[in-house]
Design a protein around this motif. Structure first.
Motif, mmCIF file in Angstrom:
data_model
loop_
_atom_site.group_PDB
_atom_site.id
_atom_site.type_symbol
_atom_site.label_atom_id
_atom_site.label_comp_id
_atom_site.label_asym_id
_atom_site.label_seq_id
_atom_site.Cartn_x
_atom_site.Cartn_y
_atom_site.Cartn_z
ATOM 1 N N LYS A 1 1.655 -3.292 -3.719
ATOM 2 C CA LYS A 1 0.620 -2.503 -4.392
ATOM 3 C C LYS A 1 -0.615 -3.353 -4.651
ATOM 4 N N PHE A 2 -0.416 -4.598 -5.113
ATOM 5 C CA PHE A 2 -1.545 -5.493 -5.351
ATOM 6 C C PHE A 2 -2.304 -5.747 -4.048
ATOM 7 N N PHE A 3 -1.560 -5.898 -2.974
ATOM 8 C CA PHE A 3 -2.169 -6.150 -1.668
ATOM 9 C C PHE A 3 -3.014 -4.960 -1.222
ATOM 10 N N VAL A 4 -2.470 -3.760 -1.390
ATOM 11 C CA VAL A 4 -3.207 -2.553 -1.017
ATOM 12 C C VAL A 4 -4.461 -2.401 -1.871
ATOM 13 N N ASN A 5 -4.335 -2.711 -3.169
ATOM 14 C CA ASN A 5 -5.504 -2.639 -4.050
ATOM 15 C C ASN A 5 -6.597 -3.596 -3.591
ATOM 16 N N SER A 6 -6.221 -4.834 -3.264
ATOM 17 C CA SER A 6 -7.212 -5.816 -2.805
ATOM 18 C C SER A 6 -7.867 -5.359 -1.512
ATOM 19 N N ALA A 7 -7.058 -4.833 -0.580
ATOM 20 C CA ALA A 7 -7.612 -4.359 0.689
ATOM 21 C C ALA A 7 -8.569 -3.199 0.465
ATOM 22 N N ALA A 8 -8.196 -2.261 -0.410
ATOM 23 C CA ALA A 8 -9.066 -1.114 -0.683
ATOM 24 C C ALA A 8 -10.369 -1.550 -1.338
ATOM 25 N N ILE A 9 -10.275 -2.491 -2.275
ATOM 26 C CA ILE A 9 -11.479 -2.981 -2.957
ATOM 27 C C ILE A 9 -12.386 -3.716 -1.985
ATOM 28 N N ALA A 10 -11.816 -4.611 -1.179
ATOM 29 C CA ALA A 10 -12.625 -5.415 -0.260
ATOM 30 C C ALA A 10 -13.253 -4.554 0.828
ATOM 31 N N ILE A 11 -12.465 -3.673 1.453
ATOM 32 C CA ILE A 11 -13.000 -2.830 2.529
ATOM 33 C C ILE A 11 -14.023 -1.837 1.970
ATOM 34 N N GLY A 12 -13.720 -1.244 0.820
ATOM 35 C CA GLY A 12 -14.670 -0.317 0.211
ATOM 36 C C GLY A 12 -15.986 -0.992 -0.147
ATOM 37 N N THR A 13 -15.896 -2.238 -0.636
ATOM 38 C CA THR A 13 -17.121 -2.975 -0.966
ATOM 39 C C THR A 13 -17.935 -3.275 0.281
ATOM 40 N N VAL A 14 -17.262 -3.672 1.357
ATOM 41 C CA VAL A 14 -17.969 -3.958 2.611
ATOM 42 C C VAL A 14 -18.711 -2.725 3.107
#
Length: 294
Positions: A88-101
């Protein structure tokens, strides 16, 4: 009578070989120096990898050095232990990073084109972006906490995306402006003569020529957003916890589980590391945009 002599090509070749040999020691010395610096910089990461493969008892006895009884138990704890939802933490980080990009590029690309090519706002916007990027992130934490609490964005992925976008947008504008200035205006003028409007000129002509800089911006924004800890610490508690903050769950009331923290830290570095490695060519060319003028 004037005698014309042919150039001594053999002598020139020998001189070139001698110069090449003279440069070899300096090249080897420079390579060794860069290698030593690279190893020194990566010592914390290397030690984290070694610690992640040591049993708890060996970590206490020998925190630095090669593992004598290598184990993958710490990685199993990170991935499957109860109370620590690493996926879940990994998915959150991926969503935050990709969404920010995505959000940074959607805003920065047209904004930079309007500033550099259309003269919108003048030079002071670039200067303001540079000054804003120099401010420490902690300067914005309290205002963001108050604002997001009132807007209902506290402990949410959209909230962290907005916070990281605000932090990385000035860097994106600075880099894109440098790359855009390297593109000759004659190309855009030719497109306008053929009937292309501003938006078509930007997305059909300018953007493909700016691809390396765009990729460099995407890589840097992804890495900075993925590695964010301060905003995640203040603006999230459980629902939007990324891997950088999730590793702190192994600091318990009974002690610090160094092996599990090291395993979690190493796993969390893999996505941005692999992303940067595969995009290295674009990263170098994009960051060097505007550095050399012919």
């Amino acid at each position: 009578m004037t005698t014309i002599t042919e150039p001594d090509t053999h002598h020139d070749a020998l001189a070139s070989v001698r110069r090449s040999r003279d440069r070899r020691p300096s090249r080897w010395l420079f390579t060794l120096l860069i290698g030593a610096i690279a190893i020194a910089i990566n010592i914390p990461l290397l030690n984290a990898i070694l610690v992640s493969m040591k049993p708890d008892g060996e970590i206490a006895r020998n925190p630095i050095g090669l593992p004598q009884n290598a184990t993958l138990d710490h990685y199993a704890n990170v991935l499957y232990a109860s109370g620590y939802d690493f996926p879940k933490f990994f998915v959150n980080s991926a969503a935050i990073a990709i969404g920010t990009v995505i959000l940074v590029l959607v805003i920065a690309v047209p904004a930079t084109y309007a500033i550099v090519r259309l003269g919108f706002g003048g030079r002071w916007i670039i200067d303001s972006a540079s000054g804003l990027r120099l401010l420490p992130a902690i300067f914005f934490v309290v205002p963001f906490f108050i604002l997001f609490s009132n807007l209902g964005l506290q402990d949410s992925i959209p909230g962290l995306i907005l916070a990281n976008t605000f932090l990385n947008l000035p860097l994106a504008i600075i880099l894109l402006a440098a790359g855009l200035r390297d593109i000759p205006t004659e190309v855009e003028e030719a497109g306008s003569v053929d009937g292309a409007g501003i938006f078509r000129t930007l997305y059909s002509i300018v953007l493909p020529m700016l691809a390396s800089t765009v990729v460099a911006v995407a890589v840097l924004v992804f890495i900075f957003s993925w590695n964010d800890y301060l905003f995640a610490l203040v603006l999230s508690s459980s629902n939007a916890t990324p891997v950088t903050l999730g590793a702190s769950n192994f600091v318990t009331s009974t002690g610090i589980r160094w092996g599990d923290i090291s395993a979690a830290s190493f796993l969390s570095t893999l996505p941005p590391l692999l992303f940067a490695v595969f995009a290295q060519r674009y990263l170098v060319s994009g960051l060097s945009a505007g550095a050399v003028k012919g």
